[in-house]
Motif scaffolding. Structure first.
Motif, short mmCIF file in Angstrom:
data_model
loop_
_atom_site.label_atom_id
_atom_site.label_comp_id
_atom_site.label_asym_id
_atom_site.label_seq_id
_atom_site.Cartn_x
_atom_site.Cartn_y
_atom_site.Cartn_z
N PHE A 1 -86.52 -28.66 -28.29
CA PHE A 1 -86.04 -28.97 -29.13
C PHE A 1 -86.41 -28.96 -30.57
O PHE A 1 -85.87 -28.31 -31.47
N ILE A 2 -87.72 -29.37 -30.48
CA ILE A 2 -88.59 -29.25 -31.90
C ILE A 2 -88.76 -27.96 -32.38
O ILE A 2 -88.70 -27.52 -33.25
N LEU A 3 -89.17 -27.06 -31.41
CA LEU A 3 -89.52 -25.57 -31.26
C LEU A 3 -88.28 -24.91 -31.93
O LEU A 3 -88.44 -24.23 -32.98
N LEU A 4 -87.16 -25.06 -31.42
CA LEU A 4 -85.96 -24.42 -31.94
C LEU A 4 -85.44 -24.98 -33.17
O LEU A 4 -84.97 -24.27 -33.94
N PHE A 5 -85.45 -26.21 -33.42
CA PHE A 5 -85.20 -26.96 -34.46
C PHE A 5 -85.66 -26.40 -35.74
O PHE A 5 -85.24 -26.13 -36.83
N LYS A 6 -87.26 -26.03 -35.68
CA LYS A 6 -87.90 -25.52 -36.54
C LYS A 6 -87.47 -24.09 -37.09
O LYS A 6 -87.26 -23.54 -38.23
N GLU A 7 -87.05 -23.25 -35.92
CA GLU A 7 -86.45 -22.07 -36.12
C GLU A 7 -85.35 -21.85 -36.80
O GLU A 7 -85.02 -21.10 -37.66
N PHE A 8 -84.47 -22.90 -36.17
CA PHE A 8 -82.93 -23.01 -37.03
C PHE A 8 -83.22 -23.44 -38.46
O PHE A 8 -82.14 -22.66 -39.13
N TYR A 9 -83.72 -24.05 -38.97
CA TYR A 9 -83.53 -24.98 -40.15
C TYR A 9 -84.63 -24.53 -41.41
O TYR A 9 -84.31 -24.64 -42.44
N PHE A 10 -85.82 -24.02 -40.62
CA PHE A 10 -86.86 -23.74 -41.90
C PHE A 10 -86.84 -22.18 -42.05
O PHE A 10 -86.73 -21.20 -41.39
N GLY A 11 -87.46 -21.75 -43.32
CA GLY A 11 -87.36 -20.29 -43.69
C GLY A 11 -86.36 -19.94 -44.46
O GLY A 11 -85.26 -20.55 -44.65
N SER A 12 -86.38 -18.78 -44.77
CA SER A 12 -85.04 -17.96 -45.52
C SER A 12 -83.90 -17.83 -44.48
O SER A 12 -84.13 -18.09 -43.43
N ASN B 1 -83.36 -21.25 -14.26
CA ASN B 1 -83.36 -21.60 -12.87
C ASN B 1 -84.24 -22.63 -12.65
O ASN B 1 -85.44 -23.02 -12.86
N LYS B 2 -83.55 -23.73 -12.04
CA LYS B 2 -84.16 -24.87 -11.44
C LYS B 2 -85.43 -24.97 -10.47
O LYS B 2 -86.21 -25.63 -10.36
N ASP B 3 -85.43 -23.83 -9.88
CA ASP B 3 -86.42 -23.51 -8.77
C ASP B 3 -87.59 -22.78 -9.41
O ASP B 3 -88.58 -22.48 -8.95
N SER B 4 -87.64 -22.35 -10.66
CA SER B 4 -88.66 -21.67 -11.54
C SER B 4 -89.85 -22.41 -11.57
O SER B 4 -89.94 -23.83 -11.74
N PRO C 1 -89.17 -22.82 -20.64
CA PRO C 1 -88.46 -23.67 -19.42
C PRO C 1 -87.42 -24.36 -19.79
O PRO C 1 -87.82 -25.46 -20.61
N PHE C 2 -86.31 -24.60 -19.31
CA PHE C 2 -85.30 -25.46 -19.59
C PHE C 2 -85.06 -26.53 -18.48
O PHE C 2 -84.53 -26.82 -17.59
N LYS C 3 -86.15 -27.59 -18.63
CA LYS C 3 -86.39 -28.46 -17.58
C LYS C 3 -86.49 -29.84 -18.54
O LYS C 3 -86.88 -29.92 -19.78
#
Length: 372
Positions: free
Chosen positions: A83-94, A51-54, A73-75
């Protein structure tokens, strides 16, 4: 196993984060399946605020019932950080299982292209915006067609009355495994009381453009004064902006009850004490909101969307009171006048319980080894 959910920041999750409690409200089945999966799996839930008004200007992290929640927040100024936060989730760990809604299918595509993780996509109805995003001939339309055609591990559909069947056949991979879940309710026993006034409820997720909130309010203004005297309007609102908008547009009614959104069981009790539901939901006629209202002995007053009407099962057709869209002023008065004179008894036996729906999904996820 680690199971990661990526969803838009729905109102039901806003309620959960605000109260720091896993309330069963709004997206009932979704919340219950998260809770059930978390018993034997490590669960993390990413909630994307688009939401842009958030006013949200930082990532919120909290833990509720042993489930990690992160509101993102998607701003523009947060893109790199997120991106860095999600990148770590996608690529690291089992190897993980990612459970993603239709609004974040771009993430699903990136995960399947670049990692070995499992991906489940939950499609809560096919919107016109999704169909339009695949229909054109520009670069973005072409890219969207590639994303939706990608093979994913499981596609979960909600049978909400939208054209999801044709969409899956024509726009998605034939190699996908599909699970279709009928809309469902939590049943309860209650005696219905006789009333002097005709009670009409409005309780859609008004923040969705497909629920046509402002059009509903404009149509209510068309109701004639002599009919208004015999009506009681019950609105279920989600926030103060909705509440103020409703007040401003229903000033000519002398009996309006505004109720903040609440638990599913309490909402069912409210519906049980009504006679009809007004909904301008242009996505489909089989939403939980509509089926719950039918189960609670209510008429469904709604504009006629011809293509969607074909998806209504024959046994449910008789509960719908269709308004011709080209003359809502005459239609709304005509149909309410007729309904106030009617008396009916409905016996519904074919609506699935939430428990059955959750068990069906849970067993399939376990059999596919997508969760423990």
């Amino acid at each position: 196993m680690k199971v990661v959910f990526i969803f838009n920041f729905y109102n039901s999750f806003k309620h959960i984060i605000k109260n720091n409690k896993l309330s069963i409200i709004g997206n009932v089945t979704l919340i219950k399946i998260i809770k059930k999966i978390s018993i034997k799996n490590k669960v993390r839930v990413y909630l994307i605020e688009k939401n842009k008004d958030s006013k949200l200007n930082q990532i919120i992290k909290t833990k509720i019932d042993n489930i990690e929640f992160l509101v993102i927040p998607f701003k523009k100024k947060f893109i790199l950080q997120n991106f860095i936060l999600l990148f770590k989730e996608f690529y690291f760990g089992s190897i993980k299982t990612f459970y993603i809604d239709r609004g974040n299918i771009y993430f699903a595509y990136i995960i399947k292209i670049f990692t070995k993780n499992n991906v489940i996509i939950r499609i809560l109805g096919i919107t016109k915006a999704i169909e339009d995003s695949l229909a054109g001939n520009n670069v973005l339309n072409y890219f969207n067609r590639i994303i939706w055609r990608k093979k994913y591990d499981l596609i979960i559909n909600s049978n909400d009355g939208s054209n999801y069947k044709n969409f899956c056949i024509n726009k998605m991979s034939i190699k996908n495994k599909y699970l279709t879940l009928n809309q469902s309710i939590d049943k309860f026993q209650k005696i219905k009381k006789k009333r002097k006034k005709f009670h009409i409820m409005l309780c859609d997720n008004f923040s969705s453009i497909y629920k046509n909130f402002h059009k509903v309010l404009r149509t209510l203004k068309f109701i004639e004064p002599q009919i208004k005297k015999k009506l009681k309007l019950i609105f279920i609102y989600s926030n103060e902006d909705e509440k103020n908008e409703i007040k401003k547009n229903t000033i000519s009614f002398n009996d309006v009850n505004l109720i903040p959104r609440q638990s599913n069981q309490n909402l069912l009790k409210q519906k049980f004490n009504c006679d009809a539901l007004i909904t301008f939901n242009s996505m489909g006629y089989l939403s939980n909101n509509i089926l719950e209202s039918i189960y609670c002995n209510n008429w469904i007053i709604t504009p006629l969307y011809s293509k969607l009407a074909n998806n209504i099962p024959k046994e449910l057709n008789k509960y719908f009171i269709f308004l011709k869209k080209d003359n809502l002023k005459i239609e709304i008065n005509k149909k309410i006048r007729i309904l106030m004179k009617k008396n009916k008894k409905i016996n519904i036996n074919n609506i699935f319980s939430n428990l059955n729906k959750i068990e069906k999904e849970y067993k399939l996820l376990r059999s596919m080894k997508l969760i423990k």
